[in-house]
Design a protein around this motif. Structure first.
Motif, PDB file in Angstrom:
ATOM      1  N   TYR A  87      72.774 115.928  34.722  1.00 47.94           N
ATOM      2  CA  TYR A  87      72.820 117.272  34.137  1.00 47.94           C
ATOM      3  C   TYR A  87      72.420 117.219  32.661  1.00 47.94           C
ATOM      4  CZ  TYR A  87      75.298 121.298  31.999  1.00 47.94           C
ATOM      5  OH  TYR A  87      75.640 122.409  31.257  1.00 47.94           O
ATOM      6  N   TYR A  88      72.949 116.266  31.913  1.00 49.11           N
ATOM      7  CA  TYR A  88      72.582 116.119  30.501  1.00 49.11           C
ATOM      8  C   TYR A  88      71.089 115.828  30.354  1.00 49.11           C
ATOM      9  CZ  TYR A  88      76.998 116.338  27.941  1.00 49.11           C
ATOM     10  OH  TYR A  88      78.131 116.778  27.325  1.00 49.11           O
ATOM     11  N   ARG A  89      70.592 114.893  31.147  1.00 51.18           N
ATOM     12  CA  ARG A  89      69.171 114.537  31.039  1.00 51.18           C
ATOM     13  C   ARG A  89      68.272 115.716  31.395  1.00 51.18           C
ATOM     14  NH1 ARG A  89      71.252 109.539  33.128  1.00 51.18           N
ATOM     15  NH2 ARG A  89      70.814 110.224  35.260  1.00 51.18           N
ATOM     16  N   ARG A  90      68.670 116.476  32.407  1.00 53.59           N
ATOM     17  CA  ARG A  90      67.851 117.616  32.827  1.00 53.59           C
ATOM     18  C   ARG A  90      67.766 118.663  31.717  1.00 53.59           C
ATOM     19  NH1 ARG A  90      70.480 118.494  36.982  1.00 53.59           N
ATOM     20  NH2 ARG A  90      71.659 120.396  36.522  1.00 53.59           N
ATOM     21  N   LEU A  91      68.893 119.008  31.115  1.00 50.46           N
ATOM     22  CA  LEU A  91      68.850 120.011  30.052  1.00 50.46           C
ATOM     23  C   LEU A  91      68.160 119.454  28.806  1.00 50.46           C
ATOM     24  CD1 LEU A  91      72.157 122.077  30.157  1.00 50.46           C
ATOM     25  CD2 LEU A  91      70.033 122.344  31.421  1.00 50.46           C
TER      26      LEU A  91
END
Length: 296
Positions: A87-91
């Motif tokens: 989730y962090y990497r995607r955002l």
């Protein structure tokens, strides 16, 4: 300046928006909740309603802006299907693409203490990854990575524990120095950074007060009428078991345990103590303790 603020009307973004509007900036606040629009406009800002998962929306909103404050909103640690680091990497990648495509040249990124670590930081590896993703942008994009310390409001998570067992029992603290921070102090630093010209990259830590677990418990205990409140150190295994028993995503529970264990060992804060703020924030734990007592 025309400034974009992410984070809707959260603990940092709301006081930040108030400060930026008061300084005369034109502010747009991104929120996924249309019901927040009226409250955003009441602060003198413009609401942009959409999702951080939508890169086209971000590009459209960022276009023409002088600066962007970006943060990864909290997620549900009890969602058993959540891959928090993904989730962090995607955002982070969404922000990078939007910044590049909209030609924004000034960014303040909300990162975290421990973001210098490639391993051993638990869930804070997500903040490390976002920093690395944004650092891949062209050097003509000036980026401040703001690394706050432990948030005062995380202490709200111990309210039920104090009521149930009469103490704070976790795998860090006790005699460890814990650098605490208020979101109000974070907002003040963001407002300062976002209007300050910069070339390249910069890391800046923000903290409000350094206290041991014992000192923290004493201040909170005095505020809630429990002057003998204790902060007790438990094992990593017990901490992990307690979190999983409460229904937390096992992967996130393991990440939280590792994060707190690295604070206990000193690993998490090693870079902070090499580059700590010259001036601490204005909001002290005694101030926050009034909010804590009201919630308690």
């Amino acid at each position: 300046m025309k400034i974009i603020v992410t984070g809707s009307l959260g603990n940092i973004s709301k006081p930040l928006t108030k400060e930026l509007v008061a300084q005369g900036h034109t502010v747009t606040v991104i929120s996924s909740n249309k019901e927040k629009q009226a409250n955003i406009e009441a602060l003198g800002a413009t609401a942009a309603i959409g999702s951080l998962e939508d890169v086209d929306f971000l590009v459209s909103t960022f276009s023409g802006a002088d600066a962007v404050y970006c943060m990864v909103p909290p997620n549900n640690y009890f969602d058993l299907h959540l891959d928090l680091l993904a989730y962090y990497r995607r955002l982070g990648n969404n922000y990078a693409r939007a910044i590049e495509q909209s030609d924004v040249k000034r960014v303040v990124n909300l990162s975290s203490i421990g973001a210098h670590l490639e391993k051993g930081s638990g869930i804070l590896l997500g903040a490390h990854d976002v920093e690395q993703i944004l650092n891949e942008l062209s050097l003509d994009v000036a980026i401040t990575h703001l690394r706050p310390t432990s948030f005062y409001y995380n202490l709200f998570g111990y309210v039920e524990m104090i009521k149930a067992v009469g103490s704070i029992a976790v795998n860090y603290g006790v005699d460890d120095k814990i650098p605490w921070v208020s979101p109000i102090d974070i907002a003040a630093v963001i407002a300062e950074e976002i209007a300050t010209p910069l070339v390249g990259r910069k890391v800046r830590y923000v903290a409000s007060e350094e206290l041991t677990g014992h000192e923290t418990a004493r201040i909170l205990g005095a505020a809630i009428g429990k002057p003998d409140l204790k902060w007790i150190l438990i094992s990593n295994a017990q901490m992990h078991g307690d979190l999983e028993s409460a229904g937390m995503n096992p992967q996130i529970a393991a990440g939280l345990v590792e994060m707190y264990a690295s604070l206990h060992s000193g690993l998490l804060a090693e870079d902070y103590y090499c580059n700590k703020p010259i001036v601490m924030g204005k909001v002290k734990l005694a101030d926050f303790a009034k909010e804590f007592a009201a919630a308690f």
